[in-house]
Scaffold this motif. Structure first.
Motif, mmCIF file in Angstrom:
data_model
loop_
_atom_site.group_PDB
_atom_site.id
_atom_site.type_symbol
_atom_site.label_atom_id
_atom_site.label_comp_id
_atom_site.label_asym_id
_atom_site.label_seq_id
_atom_site.Cartn_x
_atom_site.Cartn_y
_atom_site.Cartn_z
ATOM 1 N N LYS A 1 -2.874 0.211 -3.972
ATOM 2 C CA LYS A 1 -2.862 1.272 -2.960
ATOM 3 C C LYS A 1 -3.777 0.973 -1.778
ATOM 4 O O LYS A 1 -3.477 1.339 -0.649
ATOM 5 C CB LYS A 1 -3.300 2.601 -3.584
ATOM 6 C CG LYS A 1 -2.281 3.208 -4.500
ATOM 7 C CD LYS A 1 -2.812 4.494 -5.103
ATOM 8 C CE LYS A 1 -1.817 5.083 -6.076
ATOM 9 N NZ LYS A 1 -2.339 6.321 -6.689
ATOM 10 N N PHE A 2 -4.914 0.316 -2.041
ATOM 11 C CA PHE A 2 -5.925 0.168 -1.005
ATOM 12 C C PHE A 2 -6.323 -1.277 -0.713
ATOM 13 O O PHE A 2 -7.132 -1.527 0.180
ATOM 14 C CB PHE A 2 -7.179 0.978 -1.380
ATOM 15 C CG PHE A 2 -6.886 2.429 -1.583
ATOM 16 C CD1 PHE A 2 -6.663 3.259 -0.497
ATOM 17 C CD2 PHE A 2 -6.802 2.967 -2.855
ATOM 18 C CE1 PHE A 2 -6.377 4.598 -0.673
ATOM 19 C CE2 PHE A 2 -6.517 4.317 -3.046
ATOM 20 C CZ PHE A 2 -6.298 5.132 -1.947
ATOM 21 N N ALA B 1 2.908 1.674 -3.307
ATOM 22 C CA ALA B 1 2.080 2.135 -4.421
ATOM 23 C C ALA B 1 1.638 3.587 -4.241
ATOM 24 O O ALA B 1 1.474 4.316 -5.213
ATOM 25 C CB ALA B 1 0.851 1.230 -4.569
ATOM 26 N N ARG B 2 1.450 4.022 -2.999
ATOM 27 C CA ARG B 2 0.992 5.391 -2.742
ATOM 28 C C ARG B 2 2.097 6.430 -2.829
ATOM 29 O O ARG B 2 1.874 7.530 -3.310
ATOM 30 C CB ARG B 2 0.354 5.480 -1.354
ATOM 31 C CG ARG B 2 -0.966 4.799 -1.239
ATOM 32 C CD ARG B 2 -1.513 4.927 0.166
ATOM 33 N NE ARG B 2 -2.674 4.068 0.327
ATOM 34 C CZ ARG B 2 -3.099 3.598 1.474
ATOM 35 N NH1 ARG B 2 -2.465 3.895 2.592
ATOM 36 N NH2 ARG B 2 -4.150 2.826 1.528
ATOM 37 N N HIS B 3 3.286 6.112 -2.296
ATOM 38 C CA HIS B 3 4.278 7.161 -2.085
ATOM 39 C C HIS B 3 5.639 6.946 -2.725
ATOM 40 O O HIS B 3 6.357 7.907 -2.943
ATOM 41 C CB HIS B 3 4.501 7.355 -0.578
ATOM 42 C CG HIS B 3 3.250 7.665 0.162
ATOM 43 N ND1 HIS B 3 2.562 8.834 -0.005
ATOM 44 C CD2 HIS B 3 2.544 6.948 1.071
ATOM 45 C CE1 HIS B 3 1.486 8.835 0.772
ATOM 46 N NE2 HIS B 3 1.454 7.693 1.429
ATOM 47 N N ASN C 1 0.831 -1.210 0.000
ATOM 48 C CA ASN C 1 0.000 0.000 0.000
ATOM 49 C C ASN C 1 0.863 1.256 0.000
ATOM 50 O O ASN C 1 0.643 2.172 -0.800
ATOM 51 C CB ASN C 1 -0.937 0.032 1.203
ATOM 52 C CG ASN C 1 -2.032 -1.012 1.188
ATOM 53 O OD1 ASN C 1 -2.652 -1.267 2.212
ATOM 54 N ND2 ASN C 1 -2.298 -1.650 0.067
ATOM 55 N N GLU C 2 1.832 1.320 0.900
ATOM 56 C CA GLU C 2 2.691 2.502 0.998
ATOM 57 C C GLU C 2 3.580 2.654 -0.234
ATOM 58 O O GLU C 2 3.801 3.765 -0.711
ATOM 59 C CB GLU C 2 3.548 2.456 2.273
ATOM 60 C CG GLU C 2 2.748 2.661 3.536
ATOM 61 C CD GLU C 2 1.997 3.987 3.545
ATOM 62 O OE1 GLU C 2 2.608 5.046 3.278
ATOM 63 O OE2 GLU C 2 0.786 3.966 3.823
ATOM 64 N N HIS D 1 -5.000 1.149 -8.095
ATOM 65 C CA HIS D 1 -5.948 1.394 -7.004
ATOM 66 C C HIS D 1 -5.978 0.207 -6.042
ATOM 67 O O HIS D 1 -5.962 0.391 -4.822
ATOM 68 C CB HIS D 1 -7.346 1.666 -7.564
ATOM 69 C CG HIS D 1 -8.334 2.058 -6.518
ATOM 70 N ND1 HIS D 1 -8.391 3.326 -5.997
ATOM 71 C CD2 HIS D 1 -9.281 1.343 -5.876
ATOM 72 C CE1 HIS D 1 -9.335 3.377 -5.078
ATOM 73 N NE2 HIS D 1 -9.895 2.183 -4.996
#
Length: 105
Positions: free
Chosen positions: A52-53, A20-22, A17-18, A49
């Motif tokens: 990320k989630f 893919a997000r940052h 998640n992290e 998506h």
């Protein structure tokens, strides 16, 4: 005392998640996957998506390499299961397979 994990793969879920997000992440799509992406099928946006989630539901690591299954819902409310080869040392993932799942009632 530490809190009990929320899921069996809480660390892997937080990692993907992290990442893919940052983080700068490289996603390789296997050549056989190029055809099914887009159109009426899930797109790369849907894949990102879910990364990320979504939640890692299976992880088999050998050193810095692993085969992971990530389950999540797209913005269009479609449940997807992604099969990835993850290289945690190089911060990249290879998308091997996408499957659409129906929700069990």
């Amino acid at each position: 005392m530490s809190a009990a994990p929320k899921s069996a793969h809480e660390i892997e879920t937080a990692y993907i998640n992290e990442l893919a997000r940052h983080a700068p992440m490289s996603i390789t799509v296997m050549s056989r996957m190029v055809g099914p992406l887009g159109g009426d099928n899930p797109s790369l946006v849907d894949v990102l998506h879910v990364l990320k989630f979504g939640e890692v539901v299976m992880s088999d690591m050998r050193g810095s390499l692993g085969l992971w299954t990530v389950f999540g819902t797209t913005t269009d409310d479609i449940d997807l299961e992604l099969y990835l080869v993850v290289n945690s040392k190089e911060c990249n993932a290879t998308l091997v397979k996408i499957e659409e799942r129906t929700r069990s009632e």
